[in-house]
Every structure is written in structure tokens, then in C-alpha cells.
Design a protein around this motif. Structure first.
Motif, PDB file in Angstrom:
ATOM      1  N   LEU A 124       1.532  -4.544   3.081  1.00  7.05           N
ATOM      2  CA  LEU A 124       0.218  -4.483   3.699  1.00  7.05           C
ATOM      3  C   LEU A 124      -0.091  -5.802   4.390  1.00  7.05           C
ATOM      4  O   LEU A 124       0.049  -6.865   3.801  1.00  7.05           O
ATOM      5  CB  LEU A 124      -0.827  -4.192   2.616  1.00  7.05           C
ATOM      6  CG  LEU A 124      -2.243  -3.934   3.053  1.00  7.05           C
ATOM      7  CD1 LEU A 124      -2.325  -2.662   3.888  1.00  7.05           C
ATOM      8  CD2 LEU A 124      -3.145  -3.815   1.835  1.00  7.05           C
ATOM      9  N   ALA A 167       0.852  -1.189   0.000  1.00  4.10           N
ATOM     10  CA  ALA A 167       0.000   0.000   0.000  1.00  4.10           C
ATOM     11  C   ALA A 167       0.885   1.235   0.000  1.00  4.10           C
ATOM     12  O   ALA A 167       2.078   1.171   0.300  1.00  4.10           O
ATOM     13  CB  ALA A 167      -0.929  -0.001   1.215  1.00  4.10           C
ATOM     14  N   CYS A 193      -6.346  -6.064   7.227  1.00  2.00           N
ATOM     15  CA  CYS A 193      -7.141  -4.864   7.483  1.00  2.00           C
ATOM     16  C   CYS A 193      -8.418  -5.288   8.200  1.00  2.00           C
ATOM     17  O   CYS A 193      -9.041  -6.282   7.818  1.00  2.00           O
ATOM     18  CB  CYS A 193      -7.503  -4.160   6.181  1.00  2.00           C
ATOM     19  SG  CYS A 193      -6.082  -3.494   5.278  1.00  2.00           S
ATOM     20  N   GLU A 203      -7.159   2.762   7.245  1.00  2.00           N
ATOM     21  CA  GLU A 203      -7.345   2.204   5.914  1.00  2.00           C
ATOM     22  C   GLU A 203      -7.690   3.273   4.873  1.00  2.00           C
ATOM     23  O   GLU A 203      -7.261   3.187   3.716  1.00  2.00           O
ATOM     24  CB  GLU A 203      -8.423   1.135   5.940  1.00  2.00           C
ATOM     25  CG  GLU A 203      -8.582   0.390   4.646  1.00  2.00           C
ATOM     26  CD  GLU A 203      -9.534  -0.791   4.733  1.00  2.00           C
ATOM     27  OE1 GLU A 203      -9.594  -1.535   3.743  1.00  2.00           O
ATOM     28  OE2 GLU A 203     -10.192  -0.979   5.766  1.00  2.00           O
ATOM     29  N   ASP A 204      -8.406   4.315   5.287  1.00  5.77           N
ATOM     30  CA  ASP A 204      -8.811   5.344   4.324  1.00  5.77           C
ATOM     31  C   ASP A 204      -7.647   6.221   3.861  1.00  5.77           C
ATOM     32  O   ASP A 204      -7.800   7.025   2.958  1.00  5.77           O
ATOM     33  CB  ASP A 204      -9.946   6.199   4.877  1.00  5.77           C
ATOM     34  CG  ASP A 204      -9.574   7.000   6.107  1.00  5.77           C
ATOM     35  OD1 ASP A 204      -8.489   6.767   6.698  1.00  5.77           O
ATOM     36  OD2 ASP A 204     -10.375   7.866   6.499  1.00  5.77           O
ATOM     37  N   THR A 233      -5.847  -0.930  -0.744  1.00  2.86           N
ATOM     38  CA  THR A 233      -6.667  -1.742   0.137  1.00  2.86           C
ATOM     39  C   THR A 233      -8.061  -1.931  -0.475  1.00  2.86           C
ATOM     40  O   THR A 233      -8.405  -1.289  -1.459  1.00  2.86           O
ATOM     41  CB  THR A 233      -6.827  -1.085   1.527  1.00  2.86           C
ATOM     42  OG1 THR A 233      -7.556   0.133   1.373  1.00  2.86           O
ATOM     43  CG2 THR A 233      -5.494  -0.819   2.170  1.00  2.86           C
ATOM     44  N   LEU A 286      -4.760   4.733   2.842  1.00  2.60           N
ATOM     45  CA  LEU A 286      -3.902   3.811   2.094  1.00  2.60           C
ATOM     46  C   LEU A 286      -4.465   3.531   0.709  1.00  2.60           C
ATOM     47  O   LEU A 286      -5.654   3.248   0.573  1.00  2.60           O
ATOM     48  CB  LEU A 286      -3.759   2.489   2.857  1.00  2.60           C
ATOM     49  CG  LEU A 286      -3.089   2.555   4.212  1.00  2.60           C
ATOM     50  CD1 LEU A 286      -3.202   1.201   4.928  1.00  2.60           C
ATOM     51  CD2 LEU A 286      -1.633   2.964   4.094  1.00  2.60           C
ATOM     52  N   TRP A 314      -8.627  -0.237   9.974  1.00  7.42           N
ATOM     53  CA  TRP A 314      -7.195  -0.157  10.255  1.00  7.42           C
ATOM     54  C   TRP A 314      -6.470  -1.277   9.532  1.00  7.42           C
ATOM     55  O   TRP A 314      -6.993  -2.380   9.397  1.00  7.42           O
ATOM     56  CB  TRP A 314      -6.922  -0.259  11.751  1.00  7.42           C
ATOM     57  CG  TRP A 314      -7.388   0.930  12.505  1.00  7.42           C
ATOM     58  CD1 TRP A 314      -8.626   1.127  13.029  1.00  7.42           C
ATOM     59  CD2 TRP A 314      -6.641   2.103  12.788  1.00  7.42           C
ATOM     60  NE1 TRP A 314      -8.694   2.353  13.625  1.00  7.42           N
ATOM     61  CE2 TRP A 314      -7.486   2.977  13.497  1.00  7.42           C
ATOM     62  CE3 TRP A 314      -5.337   2.508  12.526  1.00  7.42           C
ATOM     63  CZ2 TRP A 314      -7.068   4.220  13.940  1.00  7.42           C
ATOM     64  CZ3 TRP A 314      -4.917   3.748  12.966  1.00  7.42           C
ATOM     65  CH2 TRP A 314      -5.786   4.592  13.666  1.00  7.42           C
ATOM     66  N   CYS A 315      -5.238  -1.002   9.078  1.00  6.15           N
ATOM     67  CA  CYS A 315      -4.441  -2.007   8.380  1.00  6.15           C
ATOM     68  C   CYS A 315      -3.037  -2.075   8.961  1.00  6.15           C
ATOM     69  O   CYS A 315      -2.454  -1.049   9.318  1.00  6.15           O
ATOM     70  CB  CYS A 315      -4.316  -1.663   6.897  1.00  6.15           C
ATOM     71  SG  CYS A 315      -5.876  -1.659   6.000  1.00  6.15           S
TER      72      CYS A 315
END
Length: 158
Positions: A128, A96, A131, A149-150, A155, A152, A135-136
Motif C-alpha cells: 500500500l 492491503a 491514499c 480505497e473502499d 487502509t 481495500l 484512492w490508494c
């Protein structure tokens, strides 16, 4: 009778072949991949004779594979550039890239109140992990933490 059966079998086989799409290679696309080379060329078409449009020097850069044509893959990079790359230069290992404006807080646990490990700026690339709940897991050169996550690219569903 055997000749009639052979002709019927051939006609059936030809009619079934016509039912498959022209790009049968496209099964399983789109999917996420990452660049698996120190230097990778993106071309304007699926072959070595096509002009190079971009040269990538970012191992683990995430890309979206949109189409397959033999050993070539039509990819899209994080900036939206599209072109063709050999499958040997790509890996299914998920990666990512940090996107958006401003630094991202990397957390020890997958929650906003968790201990701040460090901050990373947009454009940082990492491997990566899983997730969950927004969250990842993110590994930037061995530095592991959790990123929202938003923030990256690479994903979710491609």
C-alpha cells in the motif's frame, strides 16, 4: 533523614507504578502491519507452547495489531480471525487486500475516468502506498496502479 527520603521516594515510585495500566506494552496499538515471512503461525495464546490455530503462507498479508504482550502481538486478519503472532514475523510495511465482490478496476491515476491498467479480483494482496481522496497506490508484485480505497482492507485508521 536520608532513610525517610528513601522511604518516601520508594512509596512515590510504587504509587506511580500502580497508576500505569497492566498492559503498558499496549502503547501505540492498534496499528496496521503485514506478514513478513513466507510461513507464519498464528497461535491461540502469546507463547510457543500455545496451539497453532492458523498457518499463513501469504507474505504481505495485511493484519491489524490489537495488543502487545512482550514479543507477541494479538492480530486480526482480513477475515476477522484473531490470534497471537511473534513480532519477528510482522512488518510495519503497509499492505492491503482487495475486498468485496467483483473485480476492481486498477487505474493509471487516482480517478475513476483514468486509463484502466488492469482488473484484480478480491483476495489479491499488495503493498500500500499513499491514499488520498478515496484512492490508494497499490503494488501487486510490481504492478502499480491506483485502487478505490473502499475496496481495500488495510487502509484508514485501524
Amino acid at each position: 533523614m536520608p532513610a525517610l527520603r528513601s522511604r518516601l521516594a520508594l512509596a512515590l515510585a510504587l504509587s506511580m507504578a500502580a497508576a500505569f495500566p497492566a498492559h503498558a506494552d499496549d502503547q501505540g496499538v492498534p496499528y496496521w502491519a503485514s506478514i513478513d515471512a513466507d510461513v507464519a503461525n498464528m497461535r491461540v495464546g502469546p507463547g510457543d507452547s500455545y496451539r497453532i490455530s492458523w498457518i499463513y503462507r501469504r507474505p504481505h498479508l495485511p493484519v491489524k495489531v490489537l495488543r502487545k504482550e512482550g514479543p507477541w502481538r494479538l492480530i486480526e486478519d482480513p477475515d476477522g480471525e484473531r490470534g497471537w503472532m511473534r513480532d519477528l514475523l510482522l512488518s510495519r510495511q503497509r499492505a492491503a487486500m482487495i475486498k468485496g465482490k467483483g473485480d476492481v478496476d486498477m487505474r493509471a491515476e487516482p480517478k475513476s475516468g483514468s486509463h484502466l491498467q488492469w482488473k484484480v479480483e478480491p483476495g489479491v494482496v499488495g503493498l500500500l502506498g499513499d491514499c488520498d481522496a478515496g484512492w490508494c497506490q497499490f503494488d501487486a508484485d510490481g504492478h502499480k496502479a491506483f485502487a478505490p480505497e473502499d475496496r481495500l482492507w488495510g487502509t484508514g485508521n485501524p
